[in-house]
Design a protein around this motif. Sequence first.
Motif, PDB file in Angstrom:
ATOM      1  N   VAL A 118       0.842  -1.195   0.000  1.00  0.00           N
ATOM      2  CA  VAL A 118       0.000   0.000   0.000  1.00  0.00           C
ATOM      3  C   VAL A 118       0.877   1.245   0.000  1.00  0.00           C
ATOM      4  O   VAL A 118       1.881   1.304   0.706  1.00  0.00           O
ATOM      5  CB  VAL A 118      -0.916   0.005   1.242  1.00  0.00           C
ATOM      6  N   GLY A 119       0.507   2.220  -0.823  1.00  0.00           N
ATOM      7  CA  GLY A 119       1.249   3.466  -0.877  1.00  0.00           C
ATOM      8  C   GLY A 119       2.363   3.497  -1.905  1.00  0.00           C
ATOM      9  O   GLY A 119       2.939   4.555  -2.162  1.00  0.00           O
ATOM     10  N   SER A 120       2.653   2.366  -2.515  1.00  0.00           N
ATOM     11  CA  SER A 120       3.713   2.322  -3.528  1.00  0.00           C
ATOM     12  C   SER A 120       3.139   2.716  -4.893  1.00  0.00           C
ATOM     13  O   SER A 120       1.930   2.672  -5.112  1.00  0.00           O
ATOM     14  CB  SER A 120       4.323   0.920  -3.585  1.00  0.00           C
ATOM     15  N   PRO A 121       4.013   3.080  -5.828  1.00  0.00           N
ATOM     16  CA  PRO A 121       3.531   3.447  -7.164  1.00  0.00           C
ATOM     17  C   PRO A 121       3.275   2.218  -8.017  1.00  0.00           C
ATOM     18  O   PRO A 121       3.682   1.102  -7.686  1.00  0.00           O
ATOM     19  CB  PRO A 121       4.683   4.281  -7.730  1.00  0.00           C
ATOM     20  N   LEU A 122       2.591   2.458  -9.129  1.00  0.00           N
ATOM     21  CA  LEU A 122       2.246   1.377 -10.043  1.00  0.00           C
ATOM     22  C   LEU A 122       2.471   1.817 -11.480  1.00  0.00           C
ATOM     23  O   LEU A 122       2.193   2.964 -11.838  1.00  0.00           O
ATOM     24  CB  LEU A 122       0.769   0.991  -9.888  1.00  0.00           C
ATOM     25  N   SER A 123       2.950   0.894 -12.289  1.00  0.00           N
ATOM     26  CA  SER A 123       3.006   1.121 -13.720  1.00  0.00           C
ATOM     27  C   SER A 123       2.770  -0.205 -14.426  1.00  0.00           C
ATOM     28  O   SER A 123       3.553  -1.138 -14.291  1.00  0.00           O
ATOM     29  CB  SER A 123       4.362   1.702 -14.131  1.00  0.00           C
ATOM     30  N   LEU A 124       1.665  -0.291 -15.146  1.00  0.00           N
ATOM     31  CA  LEU A 124       1.362  -1.452 -15.982  1.00  0.00           C
ATOM     32  C   LEU A 124       1.427  -0.988 -17.432  1.00  0.00           C
ATOM     33  O   LEU A 124       0.893   0.059 -17.777  1.00  0.00           O
ATOM     34  CB  LEU A 124      -0.031  -2.010 -15.692  1.00  0.00           C
ATOM     35  N   GLU A 125       2.057  -1.799 -18.245  1.00  0.00           N
ATOM     36  CA  GLU A 125       2.252  -1.389 -19.624  1.00  0.00           C
ATOM     37  C   GLU A 125       1.568  -2.340 -20.606  1.00  0.00           C
ATOM     38  O   GLU A 125       1.499  -3.539 -20.380  1.00  0.00           O
ATOM     39  CB  GLU A 125       3.740  -1.301 -19.941  1.00  0.00           C
ATOM     40  N   CYS A 126       1.103  -1.764 -21.675  1.00  0.00           N
ATOM     41  CA  CYS A 126       0.408  -2.515 -22.719  1.00  0.00           C
ATOM     42  C   CYS A 126       0.878  -1.999 -24.069  1.00  0.00           C
ATOM     43  O   CYS A 126       0.936  -0.780 -24.281  1.00  0.00           O
ATOM     44  CB  CYS A 126      -1.098  -2.312 -22.563  1.00  0.00           C
ATOM     45  N   THR A 127       1.246  -2.901 -24.947  1.00  0.00           N
ATOM     46  CA  THR A 127       1.604  -2.498 -26.304  1.00  0.00           C
ATOM     47  C   THR A 127       0.872  -3.379 -27.312  1.00  0.00           C
ATOM     48  O   THR A 127       0.622  -4.553 -27.062  1.00  0.00           O
ATOM     49  CB  THR A 127       3.116  -2.587 -26.559  1.00  0.00           C
ATOM     50  N   VAL A 128       0.549  -2.786 -28.422  1.00  0.00           N
ATOM     51  CA  VAL A 128      -0.140  -3.483 -29.505  1.00  0.00           C
ATOM     52  C   VAL A 128       0.771  -3.470 -30.714  1.00  0.00           C
ATOM     53  O   VAL A 128       1.398  -2.449 -31.018  1.00  0.00           O
ATOM     54  CB  VAL A 128      -1.482  -2.805 -29.832  1.00  0.00           C
ATOM     55  N   GLU A 129       0.847  -4.581 -31.405  1.00  0.00           N
ATOM     56  CA  GLU A 129       1.661  -4.672 -32.605  1.00  0.00           C
ATOM     57  C   GLU A 129       0.801  -5.091 -33.789  1.00  0.00           C
ATOM     58  O   GLU A 129      -0.192  -5.786 -33.632  1.00  0.00           O
ATOM     59  CB  GLU A 129       2.785  -5.691 -32.397  1.00  0.00           C
ATOM     60  N   GLY A 130       1.198  -4.657 -34.945  1.00  0.00           N
ATOM     61  CA  GLY A 130       0.522  -5.093 -36.166  1.00  0.00           C
ATOM     62  C   GLY A 130      -0.669  -4.258 -36.561  1.00  0.00           C
ATOM     63  O   GLY A 130      -1.437  -4.647 -37.445  1.00  0.00           O
ATOM     64  N   THR A 131      -0.844  -3.106 -35.922  1.00  0.00           N
ATOM     65  CA  THR A 131      -1.941  -2.222 -36.292  1.00  0.00           C
ATOM     66  C   THR A 131      -1.518  -0.798 -35.980  1.00  0.00           C
ATOM     67  O   THR A 131      -0.555  -0.576 -35.250  1.00  0.00           O
ATOM     68  CB  THR A 131      -3.224  -2.580 -35.529  1.00  0.00           C
ATOM     69  N   SER A 132      -2.221   0.157 -36.551  1.00  0.00           N
ATOM     70  CA  SER A 132      -1.902   1.555 -36.272  1.00  0.00           C
ATOM     71  C   SER A 132      -3.168   2.285 -35.828  1.00  0.00           C
ATOM     72  O   SER A 132      -4.275   1.936 -36.225  1.00  0.00           O
ATOM     73  CB  SER A 132      -1.302   2.232 -37.502  1.00  0.00           C
ATOM     74  N   ASN A 133      -2.953   3.277 -34.973  1.00  0.00           N
ATOM     75  CA  ASN A 133      -4.035   4.093 -34.437  1.00  0.00           C
ATOM     76  C   ASN A 133      -5.194   3.275 -33.866  1.00  0.00           C
ATOM     77  O   ASN A 133      -6.360   3.523 -34.165  1.00  0.00           O
ATOM     78  CB  ASN A 133      -4.570   5.049 -35.514  1.00  0.00           C
ATOM     79  N   PRO A 134      -4.857   2.309 -33.035  1.00  0.00           N
ATOM     80  CA  PRO A 134      -5.946   1.531 -32.427  1.00  0.00           C
ATOM     81  C   PRO A 134      -6.634   2.328 -31.327  1.00  0.00           C
ATOM     82  O   PRO A 134      -6.042   3.236 -30.739  1.00  0.00           O
ATOM     83  CB  PRO A 134      -5.228   0.326 -31.836  1.00  0.00           C
ATOM     84  N   ASN A 135      -7.872   1.992 -31.044  1.00  0.00           N
ATOM     85  CA  ASN A 135      -8.500   2.442 -29.801  1.00  0.00           C
ATOM     86  C   ASN A 135      -8.016   1.500 -28.705  1.00  0.00           C
ATOM     87  O   ASN A 135      -8.006   0.280 -28.878  1.00  0.00           O
ATOM     88  CB  ASN A 135     -10.024   2.361 -29.906  1.00  0.00           C
TER      89      ASN A 135
END
Lengths: 116, 113
Positions: B15-32
């Motif tokens: 509790v109280g620590s920072p968070l960073s979750l990452e997501c990347t998409v490949e094979g497409t451009s300008n995705p929602n």
Amino acid sequence: GENVGLHLPTLSVQEGDNSIINCAYSNSASDYFIWYKQESGKGPQFIIDIRSNMDKRQGQRVTVLLNKTVKHLSLQIAATQPGDSAVYFCAETPSAGGTSYGKLTFGQGTILTVHP
Amino acid sequence: SQTIHQWPATLVQPVGSPLSLECTVEGTSNPNLYWYRQAAGRGLQLLFYSIGIDQISSEVPQNLSASRPQDRQFILSSKKLLLSDSGFYLCAWRSGPHTGELFFGEGSRLTVL
């Protein structure tokens, strides 16, 4: 995990039986509906979709039925197999595109257990 | 073909620590792009969506924030985690405004202790 069944409806069937999973939605403006399958610890996978101008759509071993009058959606799985065991979610959105930006509203989910 | 990657797959944070979750998409451009959260035994709740770089919309008030520094990168962050932030976080994408289907990543399980 996320599929603990304390709050989710459950359906148990024997291998080879047909399964029917039901979903009620409340937004009469919903125009596009999707069924997802989620196995434990994984992200949801697309099964089948249907637009509001249809009342039935068939895929491989799956059929989705839409009754807009009573705002009810069902997923039928033929000849259910142990690999079909998962949590099944229905999802809805006001439109497939446009200003809804694909914001899906998910149902609660149903746990399907298939016994060999 | 298009693929979506999320990491880390599992995270245990105090509790109280920072968070960073990452997501990347490949094979497409300008995705929602979308971030959903799934609490144990529950359905999916939409947290954020993005229709382009630096264009983020929040669906629910919360302790989290999202950023999209690049076209195919979507990051979920928090400066100070709460116990209630525990859950299964799912990133999703769709190819554009004329398709409805969302494609989900494998998820990141966060446990806040």
